[in-house]
Design a protein around this motif. Sequence first.
Motif, mmCIF file in Angstrom:
data_model
loop_
_atom_site.group_PDB
_atom_site.id
_atom_site.type_symbol
_atom_site.label_atom_id
_atom_site.label_comp_id
_atom_site.label_asym_id
_atom_site.label_seq_id
_atom_site.Cartn_x
_atom_site.Cartn_y
_atom_site.Cartn_z
ATOM 1 N N ARG A 1 11.887 33.455 26.574
ATOM 2 C CA ARG A 1 10.439 33.323 26.517
ATOM 3 C C ARG A 1 9.786 34.653 26.856
ATOM 4 N NH1 ARG A 1 9.079 28.714 30.921
ATOM 5 N NH2 ARG A 1 10.937 27.561 30.642
ATOM 6 N N HIS A 2 8.532 34.755 26.523
ATOM 7 C CA HIS A 2 7.771 35.936 26.923
ATOM 8 C C HIS A 2 7.326 35.748 28.359
ATOM 9 C CE1 HIS A 2 7.994 37.502 22.997
ATOM 10 N NE2 HIS A 2 7.207 36.618 22.446
ATOM 11 N N GLU A 3 7.126 36.838 29.066
ATOM 12 C CA GLU A 3 6.716 36.753 30.461
ATOM 13 C C GLU A 3 5.423 35.980 30.633
ATOM 14 O OE1 GLU A 3 6.401 40.242 32.852
ATOM 15 O OE2 GLU A 3 8.507 40.698 32.553
ATOM 16 N N ALA A 4 4.488 36.146 29.722
ATOM 17 C CA ALA A 4 3.203 35.460 29.835
ATOM 18 C C ALA A 4 3.361 33.949 29.715
ATOM 19 C CB ALA A 4 2.248 35.973 28.768
ATOM 20 N N GLU A 5 4.425 33.481 29.061
ATOM 21 C CA GLU A 5 4.647 32.060 28.864
ATOM 22 C C GLU A 5 5.476 31.430 29.971
ATOM 23 O OE1 GLU A 5 6.533 31.583 25.143
ATOM 24 O OE2 GLU A 5 4.964 32.596 24.040
ATOM 25 N N SER A 6 6.056 32.221 30.859
ATOM 26 C CA SER A 6 6.969 31.674 31.847
ATOM 27 C C SER A 6 6.212 30.825 32.864
ATOM 28 C CB SER A 6 7.748 32.785 32.542
ATOM 29 O OG SER A 6 6.865 33.576 33.282
ATOM 30 N N ALA A 7 6.842 29.758 33.297
ATOM 31 C CA ALA A 7 6.230 28.838 34.244
ATOM 32 C C ALA A 7 6.299 29.422 35.652
ATOM 33 C CB ALA A 7 6.964 27.496 34.188
ATOM 34 N N PRO A 8 5.396 28.981 36.540
ATOM 35 C CA PRO A 8 5.396 29.513 37.899
ATOM 36 C C PRO A 8 6.531 28.973 38.765
ATOM 37 C CG PRO A 8 3.734 27.823 37.682
ATOM 38 C CD PRO A 8 4.305 28.048 36.315
ATOM 39 N N GLY A 9 7.206 27.930 38.321
ATOM 40 C CA GLY A 9 8.296 27.333 39.086
ATOM 41 C C GLY A 9 9.407 26.892 38.175
ATOM 42 N N ARG A 10 10.245 25.990 38.682
ATOM 43 C CA ARG A 10 11.361 25.507 37.871
ATOM 44 C C ARG A 10 11.498 23.999 38.040
ATOM 45 N NH1 ARG A 10 11.623 28.645 41.837
ATOM 46 N NH2 ARG A 10 12.892 28.255 43.643
ATOM 47 N N VAL A 11 11.941 23.353 36.970
ATOM 48 C CA VAL A 11 12.158 21.911 36.946
ATOM 49 C C VAL A 11 13.640 21.684 36.691
ATOM 50 C CG1 VAL A 11 11.583 19.751 35.771
ATOM 51 C CG2 VAL A 11 9.826 21.483 36.116
ATOM 52 N N TYR A 12 14.266 20.794 37.474
ATOM 53 C CA TYR A 12 15.704 20.580 37.356
ATOM 54 C C TYR A 12 16.052 19.161 37.799
ATOM 55 C CZ TYR A 12 15.382 21.599 42.343
ATOM 56 O OH TYR A 12 15.029 21.583 43.666
ATOM 57 N N ARG A 13 17.281 18.735 37.499
ATOM 58 C CA ARG A 13 17.775 17.431 37.955
ATOM 59 C C ARG A 13 18.682 17.626 39.145
ATOM 60 N NH1 ARG A 13 20.527 14.404 33.480
ATOM 61 N NH2 ARG A 13 21.199 13.166 35.230
ATOM 62 N N CYS A 14 18.649 16.677 40.065
ATOM 63 C CA CYS A 14 19.525 16.737 41.235
ATOM 64 C C CYS A 14 19.798 15.315 41.722
ATOM 65 C CB CYS A 14 18.904 17.575 42.341
ATOM 66 S SG CYS A 14 17.384 16.900 42.978
ATOM 67 N N CYS A 15 20.713 15.193 42.663
ATOM 68 C CA CYS A 15 21.027 13.886 43.247
ATOM 69 C C CYS A 15 21.416 14.069 44.707
ATOM 70 C CB CYS A 15 22.134 13.195 42.466
ATOM 71 S SG CYS A 15 23.728 13.969 42.683
ATOM 72 N N ALA A 16 21.699 12.982 45.379
ATOM 73 C CA ALA A 16 22.047 13.031 46.803
ATOM 74 C C ALA A 16 23.541 12.815 47.036
ATOM 75 C CB ALA A 16 21.236 11.997 47.569
ATOM 76 N N CYS A 17 24.362 12.957 45.998
ATOM 77 C CA CYS A 17 25.811 12.814 46.172
ATOM 78 C C CYS A 17 26.326 13.898 47.118
ATOM 79 C CB CYS A 17 26.526 12.949 44.825
ATOM 80 S SG CYS A 17 26.229 11.591 43.706
ATOM 81 N N ARG A 18 27.398 13.583 47.818
ATOM 82 C CA ARG A 18 27.965 14.524 48.781
ATOM 83 C C ARG A 18 29.420 14.818 48.448
ATOM 84 N NH1 ARG A 18 24.685 15.243 53.180
ATOM 85 N NH2 ARG A 18 22.908 13.846 53.250
ATOM 86 N N ASN A 19 29.884 16.007 48.819
ATOM 87 C CA ASN A 19 31.278 16.354 48.613
ATOM 88 C C ASN A 19 32.104 15.881 49.807
ATOM 89 O OD1 ASN A 19 30.821 18.205 50.662
ATOM 90 N ND2 ASN A 19 30.959 20.007 49.351
#
Length: 84
Positions: A11-29
């Motif tokens: 993407r171009h810098e002007a189009e970049s979002a201010p944060g990030r969106v992602y998937r996660c869970c509470a599973c543990r190792n």
Amino acid sequence: MTQAHLYRGGRHEAESAPGRVYRCCACRNSDGRQLGARCPKLSNARHGTWAFAVDLPSLDRRRTMRRTGFATKAEASAALAHVD
């Protein structure tokens, strides 16, 4: 600046979002630590929730705001847009 300097990671810098969106869970190792976004079960669409993280302005150190528990990516993106 040339056009090559403005282009970053698909993407171009002007189009970049201010944060990030992602998937996660509470599973543990086996050590009891949360796997978060590294969980191998996240390939299943029904496993985990959507989250966002954004770096907030600070004078002395980095502050990151994180919120989890969104059912869809669109909900997490909308919540991230309200932070700005």
